[in-house]
Write a protein that holds these residues in place. Structure first.
Motif, PDB file in Angstrom:
ATOM      1  N   GLU A   1      -9.492   3.053   1.717  1.00 60.73           N
ATOM      2  CA  GLU A   1      -8.995   1.700   1.493  1.00 60.73           C
ATOM      3  C   GLU A   1      -8.531   1.510   0.055  1.00 60.73           C
ATOM      4  N   ASN A   2      -7.376   0.809  -0.077  1.00 61.26           N
ATOM      5  CA  ASN A   2      -6.846   0.403  -1.387  1.00 61.26           C
ATOM      6  C   ASN A   2      -6.790   1.569  -2.370  1.00 61.26           C
TER       7      ASN A   2
ATOM      8  N   PHE B   1      -9.652   1.973  10.185  1.00 58.08           N
ATOM      9  CA  PHE B   1     -10.337   1.174   9.178  1.00 58.08           C
ATOM     10  C   PHE B   1     -11.060   0.027   9.880  1.00 58.08           C
TER      11      PHE B   1
ATOM     12  N   GLN C   1       0.842  -1.199   0.000  1.00 62.13           N
ATOM     13  CA  GLN C   1       0.000   0.000   0.000  1.00 62.13           C
ATOM     14  C   GLN C   1       0.874   1.244   0.000  1.00 62.13           C
TER      15      GLN C   1
ATOM     16  N   VAL D   1      -6.738  -5.844   4.969  1.00 58.08           N
ATOM     17  CA  VAL D   1      -7.205  -4.483   4.713  1.00 58.08           C
ATOM     18  C   VAL D   1      -5.981  -3.594   4.548  1.00 58.08           C
ATOM     19  N   SER D   2      -6.008  -2.690   3.567  1.00 58.40           N
ATOM     20  CA  SER D   2      -4.931  -1.711   3.425  1.00 58.40           C
ATOM     21  C   SER D   2      -5.522  -0.381   3.020  1.00 58.40           C
ATOM     22  N   GLY D   3      -4.825   0.706   3.336  1.00 65.69           N
ATOM     23  CA  GLY D   3      -5.354   2.015   2.998  1.00 65.69           C
ATOM     24  C   GLY D   3      -4.372   3.134   3.268  1.00 65.69           C
TER      25      GLY D   3
ATOM     26  N   THR E   1     -15.922  -7.284  14.328  1.00 66.40           N
ATOM     27  CA  THR E   1     -15.365  -6.138  13.609  1.00 66.40           C
ATOM     28  C   THR E   1     -14.709  -5.199  14.610  1.00 66.40           C
TER      29      THR E   1
ATOM     30  N   ALA F   1      -8.432 -12.350   6.552  1.00 64.83           N
ATOM     31  CA  ALA F   1      -8.825 -11.063   5.982  1.00 64.83           C
ATOM     32  C   ALA F   1      -7.622 -10.126   5.876  1.00 64.83           C
TER      33      ALA F   1
ATOM     34  N   PHE G   1     -12.119  -3.609  10.490  1.00 65.74           N
ATOM     35  CA  PHE G   1     -11.471  -4.879  10.165  1.00 65.74           C
ATOM     36  C   PHE G   1     -12.299  -5.990  10.797  1.00 65.74           C
TER      37      PHE G   1
END
Length: 692
Positions: free
Chosen positions: A472-473, A487, A410, A465-467, A544, A463, A489
């Motif tokens: 995100e993404n 974020f 990322q 997640v990136s940002g 979450t 899972a 998750f």
């Protein structure tokens, strides 16, 4: 009219010239010498010498010095019959010395003298004071130092100027002094006097006063000249260390360690001489300075790094102090709090546990490697996090004889940095360094490699997640710097660990609630600084959470989060004991053998560990006789928080876990709680502390 006789008479009368004729006497006027500031009037006679009515509509002063003259009586409008007169008074009041010239114009219905101008003149004489500069600001001066300024007092008048006194007035007059030119004096026209004023601040802060000059100037006495200045402290070195304390979190005793990097800053005005850093306190031996603890000099505005390791050798909370000595006059020995907890290794396989971390850095290179070796451990998961400035993608990772695979890469929202995470799991050929290859050379790069036990061997990553600051993404441009991130998750299995890697360039990192920071590593280089932080959170059941953290200032950042899935025997996570799974036959899901059956004689709550804790604590107890047993958690007010077990228990040792959540599944806040076990008519209670 059609009367020819009367019409001709009318024409004849008009032709006789029935009209006004203005006359003003005197036709000019010179006042001669007039003392500046005083007023002298004179009178002009306006007469109608014509045969018609004279109407004067305006009396106007014009000319270069018109402002020194004034119509003080008889001003227009007025009307005069033939032969009548009217008096107009004009006054000269010279403001300064020298020639004064103007004119008064009479606007009327006179057909050939409209307007009629009368020349005015005079000479202003007398004293006229002028002082330069009109004010003075001495600026900042060290307390006790002094500076001076010369004020030139000039007589711009036409007669002698008597300066009767000079003095300092105002709230801070005592901070100033007249060192020359004070007292009474007489100045001839054109002469000057030098008055020297000194400023010597006795204390810190802004100071104001005025130099007052008294004289016989008719309109400028007294004359006040503003003075200003500021008392400033002497330049000194000043040390600051960020963060001011650090909690290393829970670390497995005798088998794992974690590090944190502290930044020493010189926020003073002179070079800071650091004699060195040391660790003191009751548990000083549980911590160690890995780098940056020696003597050094830090220029104003610069900083230096000190890396500290926490490697507990026993269980329980540990406290120590990082003490840095320097020539800062106010903080010659600056203390930073160090905290951490030694915990036991997780019971049984399948519980993911942090084991070890190593770091490294490089400059101007297309690769970066750890500076020390990381231990080889079969079946352990290795996660390499690489951050660069500017962003360069990781194209390969090698080390330990393992096969490495990318998890996520990322970039930051402005492309100033980025973080790539790679994984490896299997049977290492031996301990060693880990090297990451970049797509091209970067100004600076850093790498951290974390080792975890208990991960699912076949497919350890769930899972991802990136940002960055865009979301995100997101892409590598158009972002706006910020000082925090968050974020959502969502974990997918029981007993998962959420791992986060953050690239934040020049700023310090603080993990969000629930996370434990395992390492923060940087290569300081001003605007080209590269840095990375790694953190994790044990999450007992699918839920979450917020993959979150904060930075010490706004910056371009990037984050990657991933889920580490536990091995097959994670069924030991939070649940009420079941006699079929914990005693007798092996666990049907994991195949793990249960605890050895004993015949206890007393009912006991044997252990509660770790305590204090952040994410998960284990409750162990012994049941001497089969029967109904209740295990529950209460808050400090005695209200039920969560029931961990409630039902029939066979004889023997038992174990349950609490993930700091209440009956609804919501995470509870930090504080003191009580675990209560009830069996038959006996009750056992023990306090447990949940940390932030």
């Amino acid at each position: 009219s059609d009367d020819a006789d009367e019409s001709s008479v009318s024409v004849a009368l008009t032709g006789q010239g029935v009209e006004p004729d203005i006359d003003v006497t005197p036709g000019t006027w010179d006042w001669g010498d007039v003392l500046t500031g005083s007023s002298v009037p004179t009178t002009f006679r306006v007469t109608n010498q014509g045969t018609g009515l004279l109407t004067v509509t305006a009396t106007t002063l014009t000319g270069a010095d018109a402002e020194d003259f004034a119509v003080t009586g008889g001003a227009a409008p007025f009307a005069l019959a033939p032969g009548d007169s009217h008096f107009v008074e004009v006054t000269l009041t010279p403001a300064t010395g020298g020639e004064r010239a103007a004119a008064i114009e009479f606007v009327s219905n006179d057909p050939d003298e409209n307007p009629l101008g009368v020349t005015l003149s005079g000479f202003g004489f007398g004293a006229d004071i002028a002082v330069t500069p009109a004010s003075h600001d001495f600026g900042g001066l060290l307390v006790g130092d002094s500076a001076s300024v010369v004020f030139d007092v000039v007589n711009e008048g036409s007669s002698d100027l008597a300066v009767t006194a000079t003095a300092l007035v105002g709230v801070d007059a005592s901070e100033f002094s007249i060192v020359a030119g004070g007292g009474a004096s007489t100045l001839a026209p054109g002469d000057s006097l030098a008055v020297v004023v000194s400023f010597r601040p006795a204390s810190l802060g802004a100071k104001i006063a005025a130099l007052r000059v008294e004289s016989d100037d008719p309109d400028e006495s007294p004359l006040d000249l503003p003075l200003a200045g500021t008392g400033t402290p002497a330049p000194t070195p000043q040390i600051a260390i960020t963060p001011i304390s650090h909690d290393f979190g829970d670390v497995v005793a005798d088998s794992a360690q974690t590090t944190h990097t502290f930044q020493m800053h010189n926020v003073g005005d002179l070079d800071l001489s650091v004699a060195g850093s040391s660790i003191v306190g009751p548990d000083a031996t549980e911590f160690a300075i890995l780098s940056g603890g020696g003597a050094l000099t830090i220029a104003p505005g610069d900083s230096a790094a000190v890396q500290v390791e926490f490697a507990p050798t026993s269980l329980g909370a540990k406290t120590a102090t990082l003490r840095t000595t320097s020539d800062d006059p106010d903080d010659p020995a600056l203390d930073v709090g160090l905290f951490g907890t030694g915990v036991e290794a997780p019971v049984g396989g399948g519980v993911v546990a942090f084991e070890e971390v190593v770091t490294g850095s490089s400059s101007g290179s297309a690769s970066v490697a750890t500076s020390t070796t990381i231990s080889a451990a079969a079946g352990h998961l290795y996660l390499a996090a690489v951050a660069t400035k500017s962003h360069r993608a990781v194209t390969a990772v090698a080390g330990l004889g393992l096969t490495w695979a990318p998890v996520a890469d990322q970039c930051a929202g402005r492309g100033q940095t980025g973080v790539g995470v790679w994984k490896a799991i299997g049977s290492p050929t031996g301990s060693g360094i880990v090297t990451a290859t970049l797509e091209s050379a970067s100004s600076n790069a850093v790498i951290t490699v974390c080792r975890y036990s208990g991960a699912l061997a076949a497919d350890p990553i769930g899972a991802v997640v990136s940002g960055n600051t865009l979301g995100e993404n997101e892409i590598c441009s158009g972002g706006v710097d910020s000082d925090s991130y968050a974020f959502d998750f969502t974990t997918t299995v029981d007993g998962a660990v959420v791992f986060g890697a953050v690239a934040m360039r020049t700023k310090d990192h603080a993990p969000g609630a629930g996370f434990t920071e395992r390492v923060e590593h940087s290569i300081p280089d001003g605007g080209n600084t590269a840095s990375v932080a790694a953190m994790d959170w044990n999450v007992a059941s699918p839920s979450t959470i917020a993959l979150a953290g904060s930075l010490s200032g706004t910056v371009d950042w990037a984050v990657v989060g991933l889920e580490i899935k536990p091995g097959a025997s994670a069924a030991l996570a939070l649940q009420a004991p079941d006699s079929d799974s914990l005693e007798g036959d092996p666990d049907p899901e994991s195949g793990e053998s249960p605890p050895v059956r004993i015949e206890p004689e007393t009912f006991e709550l044997t252990r509660l560990y770790p305590n204090p804790f952040r994410t998960l604590t284990t409750v162990e107890y012994v049941i001497p006789r089969a029967g109904d047993v209740s295990v529950a958690v209460y808050n400090a007010q005695g209200r039920l928080v969560r029931r961990l077990a409630d039902g029939h228990h066979a004889t023997g040792p038992r174990r349950v876990r609490w993930d700091a959540r209440d009956t609804s599944g919501a995470r509870v806040g930090p504080g003191v709680y009580f675990v209560r076990i009830t069996a038959r008519d006996e009750v056992r209670t023990r306090k447990v502390v949940l940390r932030r």
